[in-house]
Scaffold this motif. Structure first.
Motif, mmCIF file in Angstrom:
data_model
loop_
_atom_site.group_PDB
_atom_site.id
_atom_site.type_symbol
_atom_site.label_atom_id
_atom_site.label_comp_id
_atom_site.label_asym_id
_atom_site.label_seq_id
_atom_site.Cartn_x
_atom_site.Cartn_y
_atom_site.Cartn_z
ATOM 1 N N ARG A 1 0.801 -1.217 0.000
ATOM 2 C CA ARG A 1 0.000 0.000 0.000
ATOM 3 C C ARG A 1 0.842 1.279 0.000
ATOM 4 O O ARG A 1 0.594 2.187 -0.807
ATOM 5 N N ASP A 2 1.843 1.370 0.862
ATOM 6 C CA ASP A 2 2.574 2.626 0.998
ATOM 7 C C ASP A 2 3.433 2.940 -0.224
ATOM 8 O O ASP A 2 3.848 4.076 -0.412
ATOM 9 N N GLY A 3 3.683 1.934 -1.052
ATOM 10 C CA GLY A 3 4.439 2.159 -2.277
ATOM 11 C C GLY A 3 3.595 2.111 -3.529
ATOM 12 O O GLY A 3 4.107 2.333 -4.630
ATOM 13 N N GLY A 4 2.293 1.809 -3.391
ATOM 14 C CA GLY A 4 1.418 1.713 -4.555
ATOM 15 C C GLY A 4 1.878 0.673 -5.559
ATOM 16 O O GLY A 4 1.713 0.839 -6.768
ATOM 17 N N TYR A 5 2.385 -0.436 -5.064
ATOM 18 C CA TYR A 5 3.133 -1.402 -5.874
ATOM 19 C C TYR A 5 2.553 -2.796 -5.684
ATOM 20 O O TYR A 5 2.223 -3.191 -4.572
ATOM 21 N N HIS A 6 2.427 -3.552 -6.802
ATOM 22 C CA HIS A 6 1.981 -4.947 -6.767
ATOM 23 C C HIS A 6 3.215 -5.852 -6.903
ATOM 24 O O HIS A 6 3.606 -6.200 -8.025
ATOM 25 N N PRO A 7 3.831 -6.257 -5.819
ATOM 26 C CA PRO A 7 5.085 -7.010 -5.952
ATOM 27 C C PRO A 7 4.912 -8.450 -6.387
ATOM 28 O O PRO A 7 5.791 -9.030 -7.030
ATOM 29 N N GLY A 8 3.780 -9.070 -6.032
ATOM 30 C CA GLY A 8 3.643 -10.502 -6.239
ATOM 31 C C GLY A 8 3.704 -10.922 -7.687
ATOM 32 O O GLY A 8 4.403 -11.885 -8.037
ATOM 33 N N SER A 9 2.975 -10.221 -8.568
ATOM 34 C CA SER A 9 2.884 -10.660 -9.960
ATOM 35 C C SER A 9 4.257 -10.907 -10.583
ATOM 36 O O SER A 9 4.529 -12.005 -11.076
ATOM 37 N N PRO A 10 5.178 -9.922 -10.590
ATOM 38 C CA PRO A 10 6.473 -10.181 -11.215
ATOM 39 C C PRO A 10 7.431 -10.983 -10.342
ATOM 40 O O PRO A 10 8.162 -11.841 -10.848
ATOM 41 N N THR A 11 7.434 -10.722 -9.032
ATOM 42 C CA THR A 11 8.454 -11.337 -8.173
ATOM 43 C C THR A 11 8.233 -12.832 -8.032
ATOM 44 O O THR A 11 9.159 -13.635 -8.188
ATOM 45 N N ILE A 12 7.013 -13.235 -7.721
ATOM 46 C CA ILE A 12 6.734 -14.657 -7.547
ATOM 47 C C ILE A 12 6.825 -15.386 -8.876
ATOM 48 O O ILE A 12 7.340 -16.517 -8.947
ATOM 49 N N ALA A 13 6.355 -14.758 -9.953
ATOM 50 C CA ALA A 13 6.443 -15.410 -11.267
ATOM 51 C C ALA A 13 7.888 -15.716 -11.630
ATOM 52 O O ALA A 13 8.202 -16.810 -12.125
ATOM 53 N N ALA A 14 8.777 -14.775 -11.410
ATOM 54 C CA ALA A 14 10.197 -14.987 -11.731
ATOM 55 C C ALA A 14 10.807 -16.053 -10.830
ATOM 56 O O ALA A 14 11.507 -16.963 -11.302
ATOM 57 N N ALA A 15 10.557 -15.951 -9.530
ATOM 58 C CA ALA A 15 11.153 -16.902 -8.590
ATOM 59 C C ALA A 15 10.637 -18.313 -8.827
ATOM 60 O O ALA A 15 11.403 -19.288 -8.785
ATOM 61 N N LEU A 16 9.343 -18.445 -9.079
ATOM 62 C CA LEU A 16 8.768 -19.772 -9.280
ATOM 63 C C LEU A 16 9.321 -20.414 -10.547
ATOM 64 O O LEU A 16 9.680 -21.613 -10.556
ATOM 65 N N ALA A 17 9.416 -19.655 -11.628
ATOM 66 C CA ALA A 17 9.925 -20.207 -12.883
ATOM 67 C C ALA A 17 11.360 -20.686 -12.726
ATOM 68 O O ALA A 17 11.721 -21.781 -13.193
ATOM 69 N N LEU A 18 12.184 -19.894 -12.061
ATOM 70 C CA LEU A 18 13.581 -20.266 -11.900
ATOM 71 C C LEU A 18 13.729 -21.452 -10.950
ATOM 72 O O LEU A 18 14.510 -22.381 -11.202
ATOM 73 N N ALA A 19 12.952 -21.446 -9.872
ATOM 74 C CA ALA A 19 13.034 -22.546 -8.914
ATOM 75 C C ALA A 19 12.538 -23.855 -9.518
ATOM 76 O O ALA A 19 13.101 -24.927 -9.265
ATOM 77 N N GLN A 20 11.487 -23.783 -10.341
ATOM 78 C CA GLN A 20 11.013 -24.990 -11.029
ATOM 79 C C GLN A 20 12.070 -25.505 -12.001
ATOM 80 O O GLN A 20 12.345 -26.709 -12.055
ATOM 81 N N ASP A 21 12.649 -24.616 -12.766
ATOM 82 C CA ASP A 21 13.620 -25.013 -13.780
ATOM 83 C C ASP A 21 14.832 -25.687 -13.145
ATOM 84 O O ASP A 21 15.394 -26.628 -13.716
ATOM 85 N N ARG A 22 15.228 -25.218 -11.954
ATOM 86 C CA ARG A 22 16.413 -25.757 -11.293
ATOM 87 C C ARG A 22 16.079 -26.760 -10.189
ATOM 88 O O ARG A 22 16.969 -27.238 -9.507
ATOM 89 N N ASN A 23 14.784 -27.041 -10.038
ATOM 90 C CA ASN A 23 14.327 -28.011 -9.045
ATOM 91 C C ASN A 23 14.873 -27.665 -7.653
ATOM 92 O O ASN A 23 15.417 -28.513 -6.934
ATOM 93 N N LEU A 24 14.705 -26.418 -7.267
ATOM 94 C CA LEU A 24 15.232 -25.926 -6.000
ATOM 95 C C LEU A 24 14.246 -26.187 -4.862
ATOM 96 O O LEU A 24 13.045 -26.308 -5.081
#
Length: 448
Positions: free
Chosen positions: A97-120
């Protein structure tokens, strides 16, 4: 916190999440953030632009990441792009709220894709997400509200949040994380006209942010470098995007004592968050006085700057514009009794009762409410009924904000409803269990 170079301070904060103890509150917060990410992403997988992109040749090759729209394994960059776009489509994604920012959409998408690809392992994924939220959200505090005048902050800072999470998953050291952030600041883009105007580019913004963040992290790990003055320098990111030298004192206030992922807003309405105070206010008025939509003669809403500049849309055309129309969303709430997925289907968009009621709703900017933004999102409602009654209401916050959070049960109900619009009940339950209770994520999500 004393700050000499904000870029290096961000890198230190991010690296700290590689080994810092995760208390119960932080562990719950990251799992709730992931549950909320899937809640908003799954409905987006069956809508444009994700449906247009899932099978398109994007020139990114193969890999072990899962594109949720096609269900096929692909490269981390393509999976991150499509999944992040899907996550931002139906306007239910989380808000700092205080930053007017939606962090989940890009951050989780990037982390999940990389973690899946590397089986982390799950813990590595969780820590990367927490770090990505930490850097992106705190950087938003340094740049707002000036940044938002021309830039879509989820597109811009989402690139940096995604780069941070990816750098942790790639095993980058402190200097490499700093360079990933610096490189990402040159990749970060997305302007307000594509946020506020017609088209599907708005949902592509976090898609690009997720993919570009991955690219920045890959480059930094390979040895590429950026300027260590990239954020605060005379010609750096803060200056280039309207925030001058940046408010670094605000950015790092409380760093080490609290982390942004524990202070997220969960969206309970499927529309622009700037409409939420008015929606909550009209709900409170109706609960107190028991009127029907047919009883309304006129409704005036006073809001802060973005309420007027972004959401005063008396005649929206199509679902995307309707999600940013205060007139439409309030009328839909009054007629349909909720602003969820079905409020933006064709039957609702052409509903004669909604369209007639919209003409009775006006929006004005109130300077005192504007002065309190972005830390507070408020509205005043002035309602006149056909029987002559005049009803006023002041809405000091939004349901779902840290001051009025949703309960775990409400979050689960949101997930079940939105995911259930695409998946069968058994699949919804299985996915919910994996997100909240399974320590083997993200590899455990492969069967989706």
């Amino acid at each position: 916190m004393s700050v000499t170079n904000p870029l290096l301070t961000f890198a230190d904060l991010a690296l700290g999440w590689h080994s810092r103890p995760l208390d119960e509150a932080v562990q719950k917060a990251v799992r709730h953030a992931l549950l909320d990410w899937f809640a908003t992403t799954i409905p987006g997988t069956v809508r444009a632009p994700a449906t247009l992109l899932a099978n398109a040749d994007m020139g990114t090759g193969s890999g072990g990441a899962i594109c949720l729209t096609s269900g096929r394994a692909t490269s981390p960059r393509q999976a991150a792009f499509v999944n992040a776009a899907a996550s931002h489509t139906v306007e239910f994604d989380d808000i700092f709220r205080d930053g007017g920012y939606h962090p989940g959409s890009p951050t989780i998408a990037a982390a999940l894709a990389l973690a899946q690809d590397r089986n982390l392992p799950r813990e590595a994924f969780d820590r990367a997400v927490i770090a990505g939220y930490e850097v992106g959200c705190r950087l938003a505090l340094a740049l707002q509200p000036a940044h938002y005048e021309y830039w879509h902050i989820t597109a811009t800072l989402g690139t940096i949040g995604a780069a941070t999470s990816a750098a942790l998953l790639l095993g980058c050291d402190r200097d490499q994380i700093a360079h990933a952030i610096a490189i990402a600041s040159s990749f970060a883009g997305g302007h307000q006209q594509n946020l506020q105007g017609a088209g599907t580019a708005k949902a592509l913004h976090p898609g690009h942010a997720a993919e570009a963040g991955l690219l920045a992290a890959y480059a930094a790990r390979a040895g590429a470098t950026g300027s260590l003055d990239a954020l605060h320098g005379q010609h750096g990111y803060a200056a280039a995007t309207g925030a001058g030298t940046g408010n670094w004192e605000a950015a790092f206030a409380g760093a080490g004592d609290w982390t942004p992922i524990t202070r997220m807003t969960v969206k309970i309405h499927g529309c622009c968050g700037h409409v939420f105070p008015a929606l909550d206010g009209i709900g409170a008025l109706r609960q107190q006085h028991g009127f029907a939509f047919e009883d309304i003669e006129a409704l005036l809403v006073e809001g802060y700057g973005a309420t007027k500049s972004m959401c005063d849309r008396p005649d929206p055309q199509g679902a995307q514009e309707a999600r940013f129309s205060l007139q439409y969303c309030l009328a839909a709430q009054l007629v349909l009794r909720s602003v969820r997925l079905d409020a933006f289907e064709e039957a609702a968009l052409t509903n004669s009762n909604i369209r007639a009621l919209m003409r009775r709703i006006k929006v004005e900017r109130a300077e005192d409410l504007a002065a309190a933004y972005p830390a507070r999102r408020m509205a005043r409602l002035h309602l006149r009924l056909k029987d002559g009654r005049a009803l006023d209401h002041f809405q000091p916050s939004r349901k779902g904000d840290p001051e009025d959070p949703v309960t775990p049960a409400e979050l689960v109900a949101k997930f079940d409803e939105l995911a259930g619009s695409v998946l069968d009940a058994a699949s919804v339950e299985a996915l919910r269990f994996r997100i909240l209770d399974d320590d083997h994520l993200p590899a455990g999500l492969r069967p989706l």
